[in-house]
Design a protein around this motif. Structure first.
Motif, PDB file in Angstrom:
ATOM      1  N   GLU A   1       0.838  -1.189   0.000  1.00 51.35           N
ATOM      2  CA  GLU A   1       0.000   0.000   0.000  1.00 51.35           C
ATOM      3  C   GLU A   1       0.879   1.247   0.000  1.00 51.35           C
ATOM      4  O   GLU A   1       1.842   1.334   0.768  1.00 51.35           O
TER       5      GLU A   1
ATOM      6  N   SER B   1       0.444   5.587  -0.083  1.00 51.30           N
ATOM      7  CA  SER B   1      -0.474   6.723  -0.039  1.00 51.30           C
ATOM      8  C   SER B   1       0.307   8.021   0.061  1.00 51.30           C
ATOM      9  O   SER B   1       1.388   8.081   0.668  1.00 51.30           O
TER      10      SER B   1
ATOM     11  N   TYR C   1      -4.392  10.511  -1.912  1.00 51.53           N
ATOM     12  CA  TYR C   1      -4.393   9.367  -2.817  1.00 51.53           C
ATOM     13  C   TYR C   1      -3.914   8.118  -2.085  1.00 51.53           C
ATOM     14  O   TYR C   1      -3.059   8.182  -1.185  1.00 51.53           O
ATOM     15  N   LYS C   2      -4.442   6.969  -2.505  1.00 54.46           N
ATOM     16  CA  LYS C   2      -3.999   5.697  -1.940  1.00 54.46           C
ATOM     17  C   LYS C   2      -4.052   4.620  -3.021  1.00 54.46           C
ATOM     18  O   LYS C   2      -5.041   4.500  -3.750  1.00 54.46           O
TER      19      LYS C   2
ATOM     20  N   LYS D   1      -9.183   8.201  -4.027  1.00 53.74           N
ATOM     21  CA  LYS D   1      -8.909   9.623  -3.864  1.00 53.74           C
ATOM     22  C   LYS D   1     -10.014  10.210  -2.991  1.00 53.74           C
ATOM     23  O   LYS D   1     -11.199   9.979  -3.230  1.00 53.74           O
TER      24      LYS D   1
END
Length: 645
Positions: free
Chosen positions: A558, A560, A564-565, A601
Motif C-alpha cells: 500500500e 499513499s 491518494y492511496k 482519492k
C-alpha cells in the motif's frame, strides 16, 4: 521454490530497514494486517480501519488476502468456509460479541453471510489459543466484535457499482453521547453473477456465461452501548439479515440443466451484555439468541410444468448464556478467570424428496454446560505462564478435560523486541446435530473428535521513530483422532463415520514493513504457510487431505500520498487434491495466482469527506476454481463512492 521466496522476502525486508534514508521522524498509524499480540496467544487481527476500507467485500475475502487461513468458495455469492492449518471447516469456531454463531445443524459458519461492513474488529486465534475463547476449534477460532467508541454523531453512506450488474448500498448512522451510544448499519446488495468463464468440460473448450447465479442480500445491525455509572456498562447488539440466491450448476451439468436450485438464508441474532468493574475484579453476564432458517428448493422443468424434487426447510434456535469473573491480581503476578456457560439448541429439519420412499430430516435438541478455569502467572517482566482447563457436559455426557499450557518470553534491547511463545493443548469437537440425527444417514454412535496441538512462535520487532519492521515464524503440529467423514452407502445415501487419524504439521510466516517519508506512507506485508495435513489410517495413509494446498502466500503493498492511496494484493494458492487417493489428472485443482488492484482519492468538503475508489479484482483474468467444477469469476471491476459526515 516457496522456501526461497520466503527467505528472499525476509532478507529484502531486513536490508530495507538498514538502508532506507528517511528524512522525517513522524509516523502516522498504519493498519497492521497480520501481527501477533504481546501476550501468550498466537493471533492475527483485522482491525476497524481495514474493515472500513473493504466494507463492500465479504469477510472471507479479507481473510484470504491478509492471513494464512484457507478460504473455500463454491462460487460468486455462494457458500464460503474458512479452515486453519489443514483442518476441517467444522473445526473453525466463529463467535460474534461473545456468542457462537456456527450452525448447530451443520457445525460450520458460512462466511458469505458475514459482510465486512457490519463489524469493527476480527481477531483470529490459532490452534490451542482458541481455548481462551471456546472449545471445538481444533484448527482455531475467529472472534468478531462490535465496539462503538465514538461519542459524536456521524453518518456514512457507501454506494457500490460493479461488474455482473452488482449494486450495493451501505448506510451507517452513529449517535453518541457520553453515557449512551448508538450505531445503526443497514445494507442491501444484489448481483446477477452472470460472469463469463472458460468451460473446460466440453470439447472444444468454449467461453460461456454462468447461468442461475443471481443473489439478493440485505440486513441491519443495531448496537447500543450504555454507561450506567463509572463501573457498570450494558451493551445490546441485534443483527438481522436475509440472503436469497440461485445456485448455479456445476460444469458437468451446465448443458443438462433442466432444473433450478434456490436457497434462502434467514438469520436473527441478538445478545445483551452487562459488565461490572470492582477494583481488580471484572464480572460479565451475557445472554443471546441465534435463529437460523435455511430453505432449499430443487425444481425440475418438465413438459408438464415445474416439479419440486427436493423441498427442505431447516430451522434452528439457540439460547446462549454466560457468566464470567476475572481477577487481575489474586496474589502478586497471579491472575485468574472463571467462565460458566449454558447453551440450548433445537434443530427442526423437514425435507421432501420425490426420489426417496422414506422421510428425511429430524427434530432434536442439545443442552451444553461449559466450564472454563484460566490462570496467568507473570514470573517477571519477561516470563508469563498460562494454565487453562475446560470441562463440558453435553447431552448427559461429560467430556474429557481439555487442558492448555503456554509460555511467553520476551526481551528488549534498544529498539528491538524478541518474543517467543510456545503451547501444548488438547481439544475436542462434538458432532453436529446433522452428523448425529439426520434422516437418512445420521449416526448417533459417533464419537467426538479429539485433538492434540503444539506450536512454537518466534517474533521479531524493530521500532524506531522512523519505521517499524515485524517478522514472525510459527511451527505447529497437531493430531486429530476420530476424524468425522461422510461416506456413501450401498443404500444410496451418505452417512458419517469416525474413520481417520489426521496429522497436520507445518509453518506459518509473516513479515511487515511500514514507514513514512515526507508526505509518503508505505506498507509492505506478506504471509506464507506450508501445511502437510495427511490421513494416517486406512488405504490412503500418508495422503494429503483433499482441498488442502501445501503452499499458500499473499503479499500486500500500500502506498499513499496526500489524499491518494494505491494498493496491490497478490494471492497464491497451490495445487489441491480433490480425491482421497491424491489422483492428479483430471481431479487435481491447479495452482492459481490472483492480483487485485485498487486506487482511491478523497476530497475534503467543509465538514464532510467524499472518497472515490476503483477496484480491479483478478486483474490478469485468471481462470480458476476453488472447488472442482465450480468456476470463479475472471477480471471484474467496482466503483465505490463513500460519503462521511
Amino acid at each position: 521454490m516457496k522456501l526461497t521466496f520466503l527467505i528472499l522476502f525476509l532478507i529484502i525486508a531486513k536490508n530495507t530497514i538498514s538502508q532506507i534514508n528517511i528524512d522525517t521522524i513522524n509516523i502516522k498509524e498504519v493498519i497492521i494486517k497480520d501481527s501477533f499480540k504481546d501476550n501468550l496467544e498466537i493471533t492475527s487481527k483485522i482491525d476497524k480501519q481495514q474493515l472500513l476500507s473493504n466494507s463492500t467485500e465479504p469477510l472471507s475475502r479479507l481473510i484470504a488476502k491478509n492471513t494464512s487461513l484457507l478460504v473455500k468458495d463454491y462460487g460468486l455469492g455462494s457458500v464460503s468456509t474458512v479452515t486453519f492449518r489443514g483442518t476441517n471447516a467444522s473445526h473453525t469456531q466463529v463467535s460474534w460479541n461473545g456468542i457462537n454463531i456456527n450452525s448447530p445443524m451443520l457445525g460450520v459458519a458460512d462466511f458469505s453471510l458475514l459482510p465486512s461492513f457490519l463489524f469493527d474488529n476480527v481477531d483470529i486465534l490459532y490452534g490451542g489459543s482458541s481455548l481462551k475463547e471456546t472449545s471445538g476449534g481444533l484448527g482455531g477460532a475467529i472472534v468478531i466484535s462490535n465496539k462503538n467508541t465514538l461519542s459524536k454523531n456521524k453518518i456514512e453512506l457507501t454506494q457500490e457499482i460493479g461488474s455482473f450488474s452488482t449494486y450495493g448500498t451501505y448506510l451507517s448512522i452513529n449517535l453518541g453521547k457520553k453515557e449512551l451510544k448508538s450505531n445503526t448499519r443497514v445494507f442491501l446488495k444484489s448481483s446477477k453473477g452472470d460472469f463469463e468463464f472458460t468451460n473446460t468440460s466440453v470439447i472444444p473448450i468454449e467461453n460461456t456465461r454462468m447461468p442461475n447465479s443471481d443473489y439478493l442480500q440485505y440486513g441491519f445491525l443495531q448496537n447500543f452501548n450504555y454507561k450506567l455509572n463509572k463501573t457498570n456498562f450494558v451493551d445490546i447488539n441485534i443483527w438481522y439479515q436475509q440472503k436469497d440466491k440461485n445456485i448455479p450448476p456445476i460444469l458437468t451439468n451446465l448443458y443438462k440443466q433442466n432444473y433450478t436450485e434456490y436457497q434462502k438464508d434467514n438469520t436473527l441474532r441478538a445478545v445483551g451484555t452487562w459488565k461490572k468493574y470492582y477494583n481488580n475484579i471484572t464480572i460479565k453476564v451475557f445472554s443471546g439468541v441465534n435463529f437460523l432458517q435455511l430453505d432449499y428448493l430443487l425444481q425440475h422443468h418438465t413438459l408438464l410444468g415445474d416439479v419440486s424434487s427436493v423441498d427442505s426447510k431447516s430451522n434452528s434456535s439457540s439460547s446462549l448464556n454466560g457468566f464470567s469473573v476475572k481477577q487481575s491480581e489474586i496474589i502478586k503476578g497471579l491472575s485468574g478467570e472463571f467462565n460458566l456457560n449454558y447453551n440450548y439448541h433445537k434443530a427442526d429439519i423437514s425435507a421432501f424428496e420425490r426420489s426417496e420412499k422414506y422421510d428425511t430430516g429430524f427434530v432434536n435438541t442439545r443442552n451444553e454446560l461449559l466450564l472454563m478455569l484460566n490462570s496467568d502467572y507473570k514470573l517477571n517482566n519477561n516470563f508469563l505462564f498460562r494454565f487453562l482447563i475446560r470441562k463440558e457436559f453435553i447431552d448427559n455426557i461429560w467430556s474429557d478435560f481439555t487442558p492448555y499450557f503456554g509460555v511467553f518470553w520476551n526481551t528488549k534491547f534498544k529498539n528491538n523486541i524478541l518474543n517467543i511463545r510456545t503451547s501444548l493443548s488438547k481439544n475436542h469437537h462434538f458432532p453436529s446435530l446433522n452428523d448425529l440425527y439426520f434422516v437418512p444417514g445420521g449416526n448417533p454412535n459417533l464419537l467426538p473428535e479429539n485433538g492434540f496441538t503444539s506450536d512454537l512462535n518466534l517474533e521479531y520487532i524493530k521500532k524506531t521513530d522512523k519505521l517499524e519492521f515485524k517478522a514472525s515464524i510459527t511451527g505447529f503440529y497437531s493430531e486429530i483422532n476420530n476424524w468425522i467423514l461422510w461416506k456413501p452407502t450401498s443404500f444410496g445415501y451418505w452417512t458419517p463415520e469416525n474413520v481417520s487419524l489426521v496429522i497436520s504439521r507445518g509453518i506459518e510466516n509473516y513479515a511487515e514493513i511500514k514507514c513514512q517519508f515526507n508526505k509518503n506512507e508505505l506498507l509492505f506485508s506478506g504471509n506464507y504457510s506450508y501445511v502437510l495435513s495427511t490421513n494416517e489410517s486406512g488405504i490412503n495413509k500418508g495422503k494429503q487431505l483433499i482441498y488442502t494446498p501445501k503452499h499458500k502466500y499473499n503479499i500486500l503493498a500500500e502506498y499513499s500520498r496526500d489524499k491518494y492511496k494505491f494498493s496491490w494484493n497478490y494471492l497464491y494458492i497451490g495445487n489441491q487434491y480433490t480425491t482421497s487417493d491424491n489422483s492428479v489428472y483430471p481431479y487435481q485443482l491447479q495452482y492459481f495466482i490472483l492480483n487485485d488492484l485498487s486506487i482511491s482519492k478523497s476530497f475534503k468538503l467543509k465538514k464532510s469527506i467524499l472518497e472515490f475508489s476503483i477496484k480491479a479484482n483478478n486483474f490478469f483474468n485468471v481462470a480458476y476454481q476453488s472447488i472442482i467444477n465450480r468456476p470463479m469469476s475472471g477480471r471484474n471491476y467496482s466503483l465505490i463512492i463513500n460519503f462521511r459526515l
